[in-house]
Write an enzyme that holds these catalytic residues in place. Structure first.
Site, PDB file in Angstrom:
ATOM      1  N   ASP A 105       1.140  -1.090  -0.093  1.00 23.04           N
ATOM      2  CA  ASP A 105       0.040   0.100   0.025  1.00 23.04           C
ATOM      3  C   ASP A 105       0.537   1.344   0.060  1.00 23.04           C
ATOM      4  OD1 ASP A 105      -2.592   1.332  -0.836  1.00 23.04           O
ATOM      5  OD2 ASP A 105      -2.795   1.269   1.521  1.00 23.04           O
ATOM      6  N   HIS A 374       1.738   4.026   6.358  1.00 20.68           N
ATOM      7  CA  HIS A 374       1.693   5.150   5.385  1.00 20.68           C
ATOM      8  C   HIS A 374       0.523   5.526   4.989  1.00 20.68           C
ATOM      9  CE1 HIS A 374      -0.381   1.042   4.902  1.00 20.68           C
ATOM     10  NE2 HIS A 374      -1.328   2.038   3.887  1.00 20.68           N
TER      11      HIS A 374
END
Length: 968
Positions: A105, A374
């Site tokens: 991701d 993230h």
């Protein structure tokens, strides 16, 4: 909230379902969620089941860090921290060591990551988000799998097999050709803040029934076959799930089982067999094929675009304040760890409670680890989540400052030499007539000469060291406030040591120089006389900077060593961006989509010069026009002069700039553009995670060229021509670009709003009205000179000294006696300038470093409970240079660990470990994948290990050790 809404239910229901069917499997990544479940939710029975499933290989932890960290804007130290934090827990609790990644991701892939995972003992690496056009090309040519040599210096020694997911990425495709309902996501979507009372979630997929079973199977098989064509082997990795899935695992597995069984019963007809698998099962199957793989060099996959107008380069700057606090927290943690480690070693009888101290450090380890997510430091979270990260960071920082203050208090009051602190603070008292102690700790393992700034309430004062000698200092009116003054104290401190300074209000002798101010008339840039220049110089022993009084702007910089002059101008510009999806592409937390070229923001510039014998500060204020009351932009440029007798090399060579930016107007992205006459051919260099540099040639695209030429600068960026290099060093991440020859621009701040429904639903519109105060250091000079300076300077900016304050009790204390160098240890710890002492800490893990013993004690249920282990010290040493980067600095360095650490006590044993500490490097055998370079497949073993505590550190190596000292 996430735990309550879905995350706890993932673990509770998945564990239950895995126990019901031997064929079922599951992979899990982030330890932060798992540890919260384990500590707060799991029953003893569930804990036993987790142990069993891990042993059977049916539950597998991949990556195993606290989070799945971002790759673009994180510092390597923090990536290692969060990985170590998760791995330590998994090894201590289960004897389990992750060997595969699942980096599906993060928005773009850094070349540091494959090296990191190789050093941690991983056998294969998996990524997904790379440029859409590049992925399409790799897919078509069956090149999504390769052996990645992420580090040019470590090359094949730390290479790793890498799998890039195809265009479907990590979520199951949910379209069904035979129904307008979705497929494959039978548990629906999680709801916030509470799960629905009746268990009916939104968007629950069409259940599998006898009537649609064949059609479901056809749909699944068609997708599997489409993907099979993109890979070289007959195995297809088919990810089943997505974000926030499996919170009702029984409905998932019961539908999945039906499909899997049906396809396998009809495998002759379908030409496919299906099995539940972990990432390990998949890579094992590929590995056993024994194919020869292409090698990818150290080029990264940044930036990342998902379609022509979607360049994910905005997040390099989003939420600049959070990015700054995350890095300050990281550097405070670094200082606190080595400070505490020395205290434990040197003061075994000390009164600071070690267990409480470890908890204080752990609160900051946890907070710094978590923000590397993230959707954390990236600035791509909602305001509510950003506030959580900020609160956790602030709480951890408060704890570690408190710990450091209590250690100083304890060491000094234990000396019984007449000076007793009434208190030690983390902030100055600002009382005008009280003697104030300043305690300054240098967290780097080098001798440092620099300035620390203290806020004081008047100009008249003197500064003395521990021996009562006068210390060079300069005091001047503060940039921040009308009522206070900034006192700059010149400090010279050995590695990992602290010194005390005393600030005395005027007692007849003024020792601090008082900076004098000259204010220049505000200049109208629209009417500035271009023909006549009225230049005045600001000089130290390294540079002469010329300013033009006609414009109040910088004009040029002369490097005095070579007498070379570089034309040098700086201006603030704004990119205007669109907020209405009907009008065209939008910018948001993730994306940067400028309407056109950047527009200069100011028509008038004010200038004030504060000069003194130690420092000159040039204050420039940028106004939208000549009559504006307020400025939105300011630059404070500081040039330092170092008196005789001090090592001023680093100080003299840096031009320090602090910016004040904001509050911005809506849908504006603010950049500082520096233009020079260097013939750079628009080539820019930026770092990957403060670990290695990447070359960034300017690329022209059909669409969105400006945004697609933005790159992350985590710590360093530079431009250069044949002779001269301009280096920028940062204390937080920024987007950076070279939009013209000789130019470099840094995005400092963003404020956005748009009406994209997804952004509105998730409160991701980045209406950030803050003022940000980033700092950048500039170094200008020949390549040889800048090459010698920029790595140590970058770390000196990252790890500036920690300043604490104390007040002395008693009326008029005499000047203190005491040692010149008041180090926590009496012998400083110093390494050569091409090495960095990256970690010196007491992790506190209770696991045995003998693997067989650790596994045995877990199986017997004998994991050591109770107190943390304070005897094991974690040491990491990193070589800062690449092979061939410098004639001297790129050489291997021989280091004697016993002698390096003698200040902490007598070293009796050293064990070399994998990056996160869970493997003995002598027993770590990573898979060796066949490449054209090495046709024979072999296991991978380590470089030479330390004999007699002597270690040779080669370029770019990061070496990790457990160190044990003689018990006092």
């Amino acid at each position: 909230e996430s735990m309550h809404a879905y995350a706890a239910n993932v673990y509770t229901t998945v564990i239950e379902e895995l126990m019901k069917g031997k064929q079922r499997k599951f992979i899990a990544v982030e330890q932060e969620f798992f540890r919260l479940w384990w500590d707060m939710v799991a029953t003893d029975t569930q804990k036993q089941q987790v142990h069993q499933l891990l042993q059977e290989g049916r539950l597998e932890f991949v990556i195993g860090g606290q989070v799945m960290h971002d790759e673009a804007v994180t510092l390597i130290d923090d990536q290692i921290l969060q990985l170590t934090e998760g791995h330590g827990f998994l090894y201590e609790t289960f004897g389990f060591r992750p060997q595969f990644s699942w980096h599906v991701d993060p928005f773009g892939a850094s070349a540091t990551t494959p090296t990191l995972f190789a050093l941690a003992g991983f056998n294969a690496h998996l990524i997904s988000r790379i440029d859409y056009d590049l992925k399409a090309d790799m897919q078509k040519n069956k090149k999504l799998q390769f052996v990645w040599q992420g580090s040019p210096s470590l090359s094949d020694r730390q290479e790793i097999f890498t799998h890039v997911m195809d265009q479907y990425s990590y979520c199951t495709p949910s379209q069904l050709p035979f129904s307008n309902r979705s497929g494959f996501f039978w548990n629906g979507f999680a709801t916030f803040p509470d799960p629905p009372k009746d268990g009916v979630y939104p968007n629950m997929s069409l259940p599998v029934t006898d009537a649609n079973l064949h059609q479901y199977a056809q749909t699944m098989v068609a997708n599997i076959k489409e993907r099979a064509a993109w890979f070289r082997t007959g195995e297809v990795l088919w990810p089943w799930g997505c974000d926030k899935q499996f919170f009702n695992a029984s409905v998932q597995y019961s539908n999945m089982d039906l499909l899997v069984d049906y396809i396998n019963k009809h495998s002759a007809e379908f030409g496919v067999t299906v099995q539940y698998a972990t990432v390990s099962d998949y890579f094992q199957a590929i590995y056993s094929r024994n194919l020869t793989w292409e090698i990818r060099d150290s080029q990264d996959f940044l930036p990342y675009s998902t379609e022509p107008f979607q360049a994910w380069t905005g997040f390099y700057t989003s939420r600049s304040t959070l990015k700054g606090v995350a890095r300050r927290a990281s550097s405070l943690l670094y200082a606190g760890e080595s400070f505490f480690t020395q205290y434990v070693r040197k003061h075994p009888e000390g009164s600071v409670c070690k267990c409480k101290a470890l908890k204080q450090l752990q609160s900051l380890r946890w907070a710094v680890s978590e923000v590397q997510h993230h959707d954390g430091i990236t600035g791509t979270e909602s305001p509510k989540v950003k506030d959580m990260y900020m609160n956790n960071l602030m709480y951890g920082m408060f704890n570690v400052k408190k710990l450091m203050a209590s250690i100083i208090f304890d060491i000094n009051n234990a000396k019984k030499n007449g000076e007793v602190y009434s208190s030690v603070y983390t902030k100055g008292s600002g009382k005008p007539d009280v003697d104030q102690y300043v305690v300054v700790y240098n967290p780097l393992a080098w001798n440092i000469t620099t300035f620390v700034t203290v806020s004081v309430s008047n100009e008249a004062m003197s500064v003395y060291d521990e021996l009562g000698h006068s210390v060079p200092a300069q005091v001047q009116s503060s940039v921040e406030s009308q009522s206070t003054y900034d006192l700059y104290i010149l400090v010279a401190i050995s590695g990992l040591s602290y010194r005390k300074y005393i600030i005395k209000p005027l007692d007849g002798k003024q020792s601090a120089f008082i900076g004098s101010s000259i204010k220049y008339k505000r200049r109208d840039l629209t009417r500035a006389d271009q023909q006549s220049q009225h230049l005045f110089p600001v000089v130290n022993s390294c540079y002469q900077i010329l300013f033009d009084q006609n414009t109040n702007l910088m004009h040029s910089i002369t490097v005095r060593e070579t007498n070379q002059t570089v034309q040098f101008t700086q201006e603030f510009l704004e990119y205007h961006v669109n907020g209405d999806t009907k009008e065209g592409p939008i910018s948001d937390n993730y994306l940067f989509a400028p309407n056109a070229s950047a527009v200069p923001v100011s028509k008038a510039v004010g200038l004030e010069v504060m000069s003194g014998s130690l420092m000159t500060e040039i204050r420039q204020y940028f106004y939208s026009n000549v009559t504006s009351q307020d400025y939105i932009y300011a630059v404070y440029t500081r040039l330092y002069s170092v008196p005789e007798g001090y090592d001023g090399k680093l100080l003299c060579h840096r031009i320090e700039q602090e910016y004040s930016v904001g509050p911005l107007d809506l849908n504006r992205e603010a950049v500082l553009r520096t233009s020079t006459n260097l013939n750079t051919k628009q080539l820019l260099y930026t770092d990957n995670n403060g670990y290695q540099m990447q070359e960034r040639p300017f690329k022209a695209y059909v669409n969105n060229t400006v945004a697609r030429n933005y790159y992350p600068m985590v710590q360093t960026a530079y431009i250069e021509d044949d002779t001269t290099r301009l280096v920028l060093l940062a204390e937080r991440a920024h987007g950076v670009s070279s939009q013209g020859n000789g130019q470099v621009e840094v995005m400092l701040h963003r404020r956005l709003w748009n009406n994209l429904q997804w952004d509105l639903n998730n409160n991701l519109t980045l209406n950030d009205s803050s003022v940000v105060r980033p700092v950048i250091w500039l170094i200008l000079g020949s390549k040889a000179v800048t090459n010698n300076l920029y790595k140590t300077s970058g770390l000196a900016l990252e790890h500036r000294p920690v300043v604490m304050f104390g007040e002395l009790s008693g009326d008029k204390p005499k000047l203190p006696r005491g040692l010149q160098q008041n180090s926590v240890n009496d012998l400083p710890v110093t390494v050569p300038p091409n090495l960095h002492l990256q970690t010196l800490s007491i992790p506190g893990w209770r696991y045995s470093s003998n693997h067989a013993e650790q596994v045995r004690s877990i199986r017997m249920g004998k994991q050591k409970q109770g107190d943390a282990d304070f005897s094991r010290v974690l040491l990491r040493i990193r070589h800062l240079y690449e092979v061939g980067e410098g004639p001297v600095l790129s050489q291997p360095v021989v280091i004697d660990l016993k002698s390096l650490l003698k200040g902490l006590g007598s070293v009796v044993a050293v064990e070399e470990r994998s990056l996160t500490g869970t493997w003995d490097v002598n027993t770590l055998e990573r898979w060796k994948w066949k490449t054209a370079q090495y046709p024979g497949k072999r296991f991978f073993n380590r470089t030479e290990t330390s004999e007699d505590f002597i270690v040779t550190v080669h370029p770019k190596e990061i070496r990790t050790f457990f160190v044990y000292f003689q018990v006092q």
